[in-house]
Scaffold this motif. Structure first.
Motif, PDB file in Angstrom:
ATOM      1  N   LEU A 176       7.261  -2.607  -2.671  1.00  0.00           N
ATOM      2  CA  LEU A 176       8.426  -3.475  -2.551  1.00  0.00           C
ATOM      3  C   LEU A 176       9.654  -2.678  -2.135  1.00  0.00           C
ATOM      4  N   ILE A 177       9.849  -1.521  -2.757  1.00  0.00           N
ATOM      5  CA  ILE A 177      11.007  -0.690  -2.432  1.00  0.00           C
ATOM      6  C   ILE A 177      10.923  -0.199  -0.989  1.00  0.00           C
ATOM      7  N   ALA A 178       9.714   0.166  -0.533  1.00  0.00           N
ATOM      8  CA  ALA A 178       9.535   0.608   0.856  1.00  0.00           C
ATOM      9  C   ALA A 178       9.936  -0.493   1.828  1.00  0.00           C
ATOM     10  N   THR A 179       9.587  -1.730   1.491  1.00  0.00           N
ATOM     11  CA  THR A 179       9.961  -2.867   2.339  1.00  0.00           C
ATOM     12  C   THR A 179      11.469  -3.056   2.359  1.00  0.00           C
ATOM     13  N   VAL A 180      12.109  -2.936   1.197  1.00  0.00           N
ATOM     14  CA  VAL A 180      13.565  -3.093   1.112  1.00  0.00           C
ATOM     15  C   VAL A 180      14.273  -1.982   1.883  1.00  0.00           C
ATOM     16  N   ILE A 181      13.758  -0.751   1.813  1.00  0.00           N
ATOM     17  CA  ILE A 181      14.352   0.354   2.565  1.00  0.00           C
ATOM     18  C   ILE A 181      14.314   0.052   4.061  1.00  0.00           C
ATOM     19  N   ALA A 182      13.200  -0.492   4.537  1.00  0.00           N
ATOM     20  CA  ALA A 182      13.095  -0.845   5.951  1.00  0.00           C
ATOM     21  C   ALA A 182      14.107  -1.923   6.321  1.00  0.00           C
ATOM     22  N   GLU A 183      14.270  -2.918   5.451  1.00  0.00           N
ATOM     23  CA  GLU A 183      15.235  -3.989   5.719  1.00  0.00           C
ATOM     24  C   GLU A 183      16.662  -3.448   5.734  1.00  0.00           C
ATOM     25  N   MET A 184      16.969  -2.566   4.794  1.00  0.00           N
ATOM     26  CA  MET A 184      18.309  -2.005   4.729  1.00  0.00           C
ATOM     27  C   MET A 184      18.601  -1.152   5.958  1.00  0.00           C
ATOM     28  N   PRO A 200      10.951  -3.453 -11.326  1.00  0.00           N
ATOM     29  CA  PRO A 200      11.340  -3.478  -9.916  1.00  0.00           C
ATOM     30  C   PRO A 200      12.695  -4.109  -9.658  1.00  0.00           C
ATOM     31  N   ARG A 201      12.996  -5.250 -10.306  1.00  0.00           N
ATOM     32  CA  ARG A 201      14.262  -5.924 -10.029  1.00  0.00           C
ATOM     33  C   ARG A 201      15.450  -5.080 -10.482  1.00  0.00           C
ATOM     34  N   VAL A 202      15.299  -4.408 -11.621  1.00  0.00           N
ATOM     35  CA  VAL A 202      16.376  -3.529 -12.102  1.00  0.00           C
ATOM     36  C   VAL A 202      16.575  -2.378 -11.128  1.00  0.00           C
ATOM     37  N   LEU A 203      15.472  -1.793 -10.659  1.00  0.00           N
ATOM     38  CA  LEU A 203      15.551  -0.677  -9.726  1.00  0.00           C
ATOM     39  C   LEU A 203      16.185  -1.117  -8.407  1.00  0.00           C
ATOM     40  N   ILE A 228      14.778   6.204  -7.598  1.00  0.00           N
ATOM     41  CA  ILE A 228      13.339   5.906  -7.693  1.00  0.00           C
ATOM     42  C   ILE A 228      12.666   6.885  -8.641  1.00  0.00           C
ATOM     43  N   ALA A 229      12.980   8.176  -8.504  1.00  0.00           N
ATOM     44  CA  ALA A 229      12.361   9.194  -9.354  1.00  0.00           C
ATOM     45  C   ALA A 229      12.649   8.927 -10.824  1.00  0.00           C
ATOM     46  N   VAL A 230      13.910   8.611 -11.146  1.00  0.00           N
ATOM     47  CA  VAL A 230      14.284   8.372 -12.538  1.00  0.00           C
ATOM     48  C   VAL A 230      13.612   7.120 -13.080  1.00  0.00           C
ATOM     49  N   ASN A 231      13.656   6.036 -12.322  1.00  0.00           N
ATOM     50  CA  ASN A 231      13.148   4.761 -12.813  1.00  0.00           C
ATOM     51  C   ASN A 231      11.624   4.690 -12.836  1.00  0.00           C
ATOM     52  N   MET A 232      10.951   5.449 -11.978  1.00  0.00           N
ATOM     53  CA  MET A 232       9.482   5.466 -11.982  1.00  0.00           C
ATOM     54  C   MET A 232       8.937   6.653 -12.769  1.00  0.00           C
ATOM     55  N   VAL A 233       9.827   7.433 -13.400  1.00  0.00           N
ATOM     56  CA  VAL A 233       9.442   8.628 -14.161  1.00  0.00           C
ATOM     57  C   VAL A 233       8.559   9.521 -13.293  1.00  0.00           C
TER      58      VAL A 233
END
Length: 251
Positions: free
Chosen positions: A158-166, A15-18, A43-48
């Motif tokens: 976590l990424i969904a939360t960050v997208i909302a913050e951004m 997650p932190r790298v992504l 996201i697609a690449v990093n989560m395969v």
């Protein structure tokens, strides 16, 4: 039925790298649409994942596909779901995560012609939420039937939360087709009663000033904690000074 993933971890998601890569992508020139497109690819690449999509609320009751990696690109800003319709609509309506290895047979699944998702069995979707309000849904999909593991679930949430913050910081706004800011806020019609006919002119003041967060992801957690403790100490000192200044005099 909402399905949670088992506790076993595949260990492929970092997650932190992504999040760092998402932040770097946001720092590059481009409008909101370009940033959304970059986010789903990362996201697609990093989560395969063979599919990653972002659906956003176009208004209070309609979700619009605003970016995708893996689905038909011509369906972007064309495919729509009503709130509560399909798995994506259910997530937006309830705020609950859905993780299933048989999406087409999961209760509530809605087939959208032309989007190309009927070949994908695995589905993981999380709500994009900000201060209790749902802004949209983040989804990953795969052809092979499997449940996404706990690490993948945590990463997507976590990424969904960050997208909302951004989105709230303005990082996804810009020119071009609809962006997260445009979709989330949308046009508002305010009605009132006129005291007298005519044209009114004046200055608009925002009740809630916009706060720009240039970097929503901390690089140095210890340094950020030190800053937070310092700010809290300064705040407590200011409160003490205000109390002392308004304390009743003796006698």
């Amino acid at each position: 039925m909402t399905i949670r993933s088992p506790s076993a971890s595949r260990g492929g998601v970092r997650p932190r790298v992504l999040l760092r890569r998402i932040r770097e992508a946001l720092a590059r020139p481009g409008d909101g649409q370009a940033r959304l497109d970059g986010i789903v690819r990362l996201i697609a690449v990093n989560m395969v994942a063979e599919v990653c999509s972002i659906y956003l609320l176009n208004d209070d009751v309609t979700l619009q596909l605003c970016a995708t990696e893996g689905l038909n690109p011509n369906s972007v800003h064309v495919a729509r779901l009503a709130l509560g319709e399909g798995l994506v609509g259910r997530i937006a309506q309830t705020g609950e995560l859905i993780n299933t290895d048989d999406a087409p047979n999961t209760p509530g699944f809605q087939f959208i012609p032309g989007i190309g998702e009927e070949i994908y069995q695995s589905f993981l979707g999380a709500a994009i939420r900000r201060q209790g309000h749902t802004l949209g849904v983040l989804v990953v999909q795969n052809k092979a039937a499997r449940l996404y593991d706990e690490e993948e679930v945590d990463a997507l949430e976590l990424i969904a939360t960050v997208i909302a913050e951004m989105a709230d910081s303005g990082a996804l706004s810009g020119s071009g087709r609809r962006t997260l800011i445009d979709v989330r806020r949308g046009p508002k019609l305010l009605e009132g009663s006129a005291a007298a006919e005519g044209v009114a002119m004046g200055r608009v003041a925002l009740h809630e000033p916009k706060i720009i967060l240039p970097n929503p992801i901390a690089d140095d957690i210890d340094a950020e904690m030190k800053r937070l403790r310092g700010a809290m100490a300064a705040l407590r000192g200011e409160v003490d000074r205000l109390i002392d200044g308004h304390a009743p005099s003796a006698g």
